[in-house]
Motif scaffolding. Structure first.
Motif, short mmCIF file in Angstrom:
data_model
loop_
_atom_site.label_atom_id
_atom_site.label_comp_id
_atom_site.label_asym_id
_atom_site.label_seq_id
_atom_site.Cartn_x
_atom_site.Cartn_y
_atom_site.Cartn_z
N GLU A 1 45.24 29.21 43.32
CA GLU A 1 46.42 28.82 42.56
C GLU A 1 47.00 27.59 43.22
OE1 GLU A 1 47.92 29.93 39.89
OE2 GLU A 1 46.35 31.42 39.57
N ASP B 1 50.02 26.61 44.07
CA ASP B 1 51.00 26.82 45.14
C ASP B 1 50.34 27.33 46.42
OD1 ASP B 1 53.04 25.95 43.60
OD2 ASP B 1 53.82 27.95 43.10
N GLU C 1 39.96 27.01 38.45
CA GLU C 1 39.96 27.40 39.86
C GLU C 1 38.98 26.55 40.66
OE1 GLU C 1 39.24 31.58 40.13
OE2 GLU C 1 41.19 32.10 39.26
N GLY D 1 54.76 35.02 39.83
CA GLY D 1 55.20 33.95 38.95
C GLY D 1 56.68 33.99 38.60
N ARG E 1 48.61 35.73 30.42
CA ARG E 1 48.00 34.87 31.43
C ARG E 1 47.38 33.70 30.69
NH1 ARG E 1 43.15 36.78 35.33
NH2 ARG E 1 41.89 36.61 33.46
N GLY F 1 46.44 27.52 33.12
CA GLY F 1 47.52 27.38 34.09
C GLY F 1 48.81 27.01 33.38
#
Lengths: 391, 327
Positions: free
Chosen positions: A274, A276, A349, B19, B304, B308
């Motif tokens: 991810e 972050d 990813e 999140g 989800r 992203g």
């Protein structure tokens, strides 16, 4: 096109693989510190590394901070008693052993105070409201105490002259937003204790107040106005008491920090694919190299697994749309949509990890696939250990 | 129609990795419709808002961030952002409540500010929440300041949320009387009122759900108002469990062929396996969803997103939250 020149999601990860077993078998390594931002599976990774090391013949203690209840139960460390307890059902065939401990931050802090001051003085400190606030919720106390406990166990049982009970300490660092907190905590505490204000508060006890100049009156007046006189008195008592104790404290923090820089310590950065988590990992890697601290590598948990076959996401999505036109309830269309989502996730990813690897090509990496269920027993930890070693 | 029409302060917490910042941002966008002003606050010094909205790092000053999600009449509102930093908040607080302009700066010079904001997390939390309190309580008497219809706080994680909001209790050991204490007590009145709601973000996994359930119990034990549970990162639901159980390679191969794709065995097997794994995870999700349902608080779900979360996705999530009634 030769396989080596392939780019995109199916290209091999550019980072060198992390050889987990070589790390665990290296007798020179006496400390493994698992760092990473919150929610990336640090606790599970450290427990899995510790178990695997023990079953490969190391005498291991794992120091954990906040394990999931069921994992703690299965390791027999439900009680917060600040003492390592043997974990049962570990395969000791290779001559190793595994103890586990859950860190009680306040107890560790109290123990330090008790060991540094006379009983009356210690009690006086332990009862002070400021000490209670500092020991239970100072930002960084957990990190500081994890480091303190690490230093203690190392001196008692690992270092030459110790009782030799362990030859490897695995440390799970406290859950925090930033992985850097662990390294910054001792410095934060030291600079706090050396801060101008502490010196100011100590001044009246040490010498004539007039030396402080006009500023002092202004400060005490302001503080009295905001906090009240009682609070100011408590504060002064606290500062005076703590100063005598913490000289030793500071020296220990410096010593433990040096231990982290020494050969024999290996850092493992734990991340998830991810943005972050990888950004935090990048900060941490840079910091480690800046401080000459030994980085063994990075573990990326919860990676999506690439599906077999070479149907790409757009094609899968368009075939799904075609099937849905004829049969809105088509199950195959649903499967194709799942496939498209998964391919996109794997691509994203992969892109994130490649970005990281390009900026930090020296970082050996182990990628652990996402597991459907949480791990809460030794069998699960063993499976993670195998995945780590095979990654 | 919102489930929380009376709420002015939405506190968003959650376990790390679930999140919560994304949800806080989406909620702010969802609330900012029909000309409403919404303030989105962060308190953990991460500049997460700046990153999410792709703007320069935020100062300790309210900034206009973006327009919100248009309401039913097509008009959006405005989302403002504020990055609250404890040291700046303390100086402002001293100047505002104690008229300590000069002394405040002297305190800073003597390291008092650093001291207060490092050693006493209770004080730190009072300062952070104090600023949020001020933004919520504003009215027409505060000349020149923006009046907000709602304030969304991207709060510390679930494990720390009660300590963070329960400021007067935190201070109890340190300051039994005095102005800081009475300030904290006034703030508690707001935090405990129906004008506040603490929403908890989770994902459908065992640990986060457990933590959410513990968090709710803890909030209730100190009379802090529990809002909704936002279940984030939910897998696609378009296949029913029955359909997933009945997946068969023959049908998949025939369907692929009909759609003009060569039904090579690797592809067919892969799709069948993916379906089976998905079913397995869905079963686990369903058991966690049942636990969430048993928590007896309204639950909201967000998907989800495989690509992203970018700016567009935030509006998409905001739309979904509004549809479900969180905003």
């Amino acid at each position: 096109m030769s396989p080596a020149s392939r780019v995109g999601p199916t290209a091999a990860s550019p980072a060198p693989p992390l050889d987990v077993d070589a790390l665990l078998d290296d007798r020179e390594v006496g400390i493994i510190v698992c760092c990473g931002s919150g929610g990336v599976g640090k606790t599970t990774t450290s427990a899995a590394l510790a178990l695997r090391a023990a079953e490969r013949g190391r005498k291991v203690v794992v120091l954990t901070i906040d394990p999931a209840r069921r994992l703690a139960q299965s390791m027999g460390i439900e009680a917060l008693d600040n003492t390592p307890r043997p974990v049962t059902d570990v395969d000791t065939g290779a001559g190793g052993s595994l103890d586990a401990m859950m860190l009680d931050m306040k107890r560790t802090f109290d123990e330090v105070v008790e060991s540094q001051a006379s009983p009356e003085k210690a009690q006086q400190i332990l009862d002070n409201p400021f000490y209670i606030a500092l020991s239970s919720s100072f930002a960084g106390t957990q990190e500081y105490m994890a480091m303190e406990k690490l230093g203690q166990i190392h001196a008692d049982s690992v270092a030459p002259g110790g009782d030799g009970r362990y030859d490897l300490i695995v440390v799970d660092t406290p859950p925090s937003r930033s992985a850097l907190d662990f390294l910054d905590a001792p410095e934060r505490l030291s600079s706090f204790l050396d801060g101008r204000f502490i010196r100011l508060m100590l001044a009246p006890a040490r010498g004539p107040m007039k030396l402080m100049g006009a500023g002092f009156g202004l400060i005490t007046n302001a503080l009295t106005k905001i906090l009240g006189a009682q609070v100011l008195r408590d504060l002064q008592t606290f500062v005076a008491a703590i100063d005598t104790v913490f000289g030793g404290f500071r020296a220990r923090a410096t010593k433990t920090y040096a231990l982290l820089q020494a050969r024999g310590t290996a850092f493992v950065v734990v991340a998830a694919p991810e943005p972050d988590a990888l950004r935090e990992a990048a900060y941490f890697v840079e910091r480690l190299s800046g401080d000459q601290m030994p980085l063994a590598g990075m573990v990326v948990n919860r990676a999506a697994q690439a599906p077999a076959g070479d149907l790409d996401a757009d094609e899968a999505a368009s075939v799904a749309a075609r099937l849905r036109r004829d049969d809105p309830g088509s199950v195959t269309a649903g499967l194709l949509r799942l496939h498209a989502d998964r391919v996109r996730l794997v691509e994203r990813e992969g892109q994130l990890r490649r970005g990281f690897a390009t900026a930090h090509p020296q970082v050996a990496t182990a990628v652990v696939p996402a597991l459907p269920a949480d791990v809460h027993d030794l069998e699960g930890l063993r499976r993670i250990g195998t995945l780590l070693a095979d990654a | 129609m919102s489930d929380w029409p009376k709420v002015r302060l939405h506190v968003v917490t959650g376990k790390g990795g679930t999140g919560k910042s994304t949800v806080a941002a989406a909620l702010a966008l969802a609330l900012a419709s029909g000309g409403k002003n919404v303030l989105l606050c962060e308190v953990e010094g991460r500049q997460g808002i700046a990153r999410m909205f792709d703007v320069d790092p935020l100062p300790f000053e309210e900034r206009r961030l973006t327009t919100g999600l248009p309401g039913p009449d097509g008009t959006p509102g405005v989302v403002h952002a504020l990055h609250i930093d404890p040291e700046a908040a303390l100086l402002e607080y001293l100047a505002l409540y104690y008229k300590l302009g000069r002394a405040g700066r002297a305190l800073d010079r003597f390291g008092v500010i650093e001291f207060a904001t490092t050693i006493a997390p209770g004080v730190r939390d009072v300062l952070l929440t104090g600023k949020v309190f001020e933004a919520v309580q504003r009215n027409s008497r505060n000349k020149g300041a923006i009046e907000y219809d709602a304030v969304v706080l991207d709060a510390p994680p679930t494990g720390r949320i009660v300590q963070f909001l329960n400021v007067s209790n935190e201070l109890a050991g340190l300051a039994k009387v005095g102005p800081v204490r009475s300030q904290a007590d006034t703030m508690m009145t707001l935090f405990r009122s129906p004008r506040t709601a603490v929403h908890l973000v989770t994902v459908l996994e065992e640990m986060p759900v457990q933590e959410t359930s513990d968090g709710i119990a803890e909030l209730r034990s100190v009379d802090l108002p529990v809002g909704g549970v936002v279940v984030n990162l939910v897998r696609p639901q378009d296949l029913t469990p029955e359909q997933l159980a009945a997946v068969d390679a023959g049908t998949v191969a025939a369907d692929l062929e009909a759609a003009g794709v060569a039904p090579v065995p690797t592809l067919v097997d892969s799709l069948v396996t993916e379906g089976r794994e998905h079913a397995e995870r869905r079963t686990l999700e369903a058991s966690q969803r049942a636990i969430v349902a048993g928590l007896d608080v309204p639950a909201y779900e967000l998907p989800r997103l495989p690509q992203g979360v970018d700016l567009g996705a935030l509006y998409e999530l905001a739309g979904s939250l509004r549809e479900q009634g969180l905003a």
